[in-house]
Design an enzyme around this catalytic site. Sequence first.
Site, PDB file in Angstrom:
ATOM      1  N   SER A 115      14.584  21.481 -15.733  1.00  0.00           N
ATOM      2  CA  SER A 115      13.388  22.263 -16.002  1.00  0.00           C
ATOM      3  C   SER A 115      13.833  23.608 -16.546  1.00  0.00           C
ATOM      4  O   SER A 115      14.858  24.152 -16.131  1.00  0.00           O
ATOM      5  CB  SER A 115      12.600  22.460 -14.709  1.00  0.00           C
ATOM      6  OG  SER A 115      11.767  23.590 -14.829  1.00  0.00           O
ATOM      7  N   HIS A 160       0.829  -1.217   0.000  1.00  0.00           N
ATOM      8  CA  HIS A 160       0.000   0.000   0.000  1.00  0.00           C
ATOM      9  C   HIS A 160       0.861   1.264   0.000  1.00  0.00           C
ATOM     10  O   HIS A 160       0.425   2.304   0.489  1.00  0.00           O
ATOM     11  CB  HIS A 160      -0.961   0.034   1.191  1.00  0.00           C
ATOM     12  CG  HIS A 160      -1.684  -1.257   1.410  1.00  0.00           C
ATOM     13  ND1 HIS A 160      -2.871  -1.558   0.783  1.00  0.00           N
ATOM     14  CD2 HIS A 160      -1.363  -2.330   2.155  1.00  0.00           C
ATOM     15  CE1 HIS A 160      -3.265  -2.774   1.153  1.00  0.00           C
ATOM     16  NE2 HIS A 160      -2.361  -3.268   1.982  1.00  0.00           N
ATOM     17  N   GLU A 213       9.761   8.091 -16.975  1.00  0.00           N
ATOM     18  CA  GLU A 213       8.411   8.640 -17.204  1.00  0.00           C
ATOM     19  C   GLU A 213       7.927   8.286 -18.606  1.00  0.00           C
ATOM     20  O   GLU A 213       6.762   7.950 -18.819  1.00  0.00           O
ATOM     21  CB  GLU A 213       8.403  10.154 -17.008  1.00  0.00           C
ATOM     22  CG  GLU A 213       8.466  10.568 -15.549  1.00  0.00           C
ATOM     23  CD  GLU A 213       8.556  12.079 -15.370  1.00  0.00           C
ATOM     24  OE1 GLU A 213       7.695  12.788 -15.895  1.00  0.00           O
ATOM     25  OE2 GLU A 213       9.509  12.541 -14.714  1.00  0.00           O
ATOM     26  N   LYS A 223      15.544  21.420 -10.415  1.00  0.00           N
ATOM     27  CA  LYS A 223      14.954  20.139 -10.805  1.00  0.00           C
ATOM     28  C   LYS A 223      15.849  19.258 -11.662  1.00  0.00           C
ATOM     29  O   LYS A 223      16.595  19.721 -12.500  1.00  0.00           O
ATOM     30  CB  LYS A 223      13.652  20.389 -11.583  1.00  0.00           C
ATOM     31  CG  LYS A 223      12.638  21.157 -10.782  1.00  0.00           C
ATOM     32  CD  LYS A 223      11.553  20.277 -10.276  1.00  0.00           C
ATOM     33  CE  LYS A 223      10.637  19.905 -11.399  1.00  0.00           C
ATOM     34  NZ  LYS A 223       9.459  19.258 -10.901  1.00  0.00           N
TER      35      LYS A 223
END
Length: 466
Positions: free
Chosen positions: A286, A165, A299, A292
Amino acid sequence: MSNSPKDPTPGKAWSGRFSEPVSDLVKRYTASVDFDQRLAEFDIQGSLAHARMLHAAGILGAEDLKAIERGMATILEEIRGGKFPWSLDLEDVHLNIERRLTDLVGDAGKRLHTARSRNDQVATDVRLYLRSAIDDLLALVRALQGALVDLAEKHVDTVMPGFTHLQVAQPVSFAHHLLAYFEMLKRDAGRLADCRKRVNRLPLGAAALAGTTYPIDRERVAQELGFEGVCENSLDAVSDRDFAIEFTACAALIMTHLSRLSEELILWMSPPFGFIMLADRFCTGSSIMPQKKNPDVPELVRGKTGRVNGHLVALLTLMKAQPLAYNKDNQEDKEPLFDTVDTLTDTLRVYAEMMAGVTVNQEAMKRAAAQGYATATDLADYLVKKGVPFRDAHEAVAKAVRFAEHKGCDLSALSLAELKQFSPAVDEGVFAVLTLEGSLKSRNHVGGTAPEQVRAAIKKARAALG
Ligand code: ARG
């Protein structure tokens, strides 16, 4: 049959009975040459095997066979050199090659299509293409498995929190976690290899749908092309694309497995986790937020999984409700299939490289495991071994966790007296089971996370990879 002496569809292989040419729009709509060019080398391979069989069966003369072989050699060179004159007017790869052959060697080229149809021809080409793609993909799956084992080897004793979980559950060895993906890929490779057997059957000889009146020798063609046997029903041979669907299902599963690993890499790399870092060459920055470092590659793998899953649905839907035998619908099998192969090939390649460049922050992993009461189950098991019924042990540990939570510390930081409040069965031995290392070590059976077992699993994995 055209009544006018002028042929309205000059050059078309099937022009004889048509009285008007197709519009440019229809020509473009029905043509596949832009994408089925990719089958060219397999088309030539199939044609040569067919021609040799025709000759052996006494259907094609020796001179014609020689001319065909010579012409095909030239065509192959032209294609490889990017000099082949592809034409949309000739619809698809098969008619383009046949026409070029006829231009090069004359009537022999026209005789090649004896005892076959584009229906069994295209099914043969796609199977040859897919068989070769599967072989390449199997090598790439193994390379990725190898990269996972390499990383695992360095991290048998690296402890991380195992999750259920997405809540800290029990400590596990990072190597053990990586080997879970090794297992998934092992099954994926098995599925691909199994699918290959059904891909590797020869449709040629089915002709348009019912077989042919010529005394052909299908076994001979199968053998020359390396097929394990022939498709045994001509209607089935030209019409079903289940082998392509099955392959795409295998591909979708591989992508699905990699998308799970990608999701984990993305989480692990996010600053709140900080478990790992991907090499810079797999990330981008970024344009606006200088702090970043984005995990673009995982992804995209996650994103491209949707694309491959989509191809699977496209192929299933393409096949659904098609009456026997061949229908032009099947021309639509190629783009989803090719894109599946391309996407999977690139994904496996980039993934093996990426996993080789993963660096691990062992301290962060350990800290996270220690913070999450990951050894609570071990404490319960400890009490059970001391004679406490499991349900009571569970309750006692739940209370101890709550207490530690209020105190803001881990179970292992509680004193013996504090622990004893929850069960009188506790003694000094308890601290051995509350450590992460002790927890790992005690799960010492096949499939468990004990370092001893993980080392054995790595050995077995290496042996399997050969
Ligand atoms: N381009 C076609 C395909 O990909 C080849 C088979 C065409 N057969 C036919 N009867 N029109 O399926």
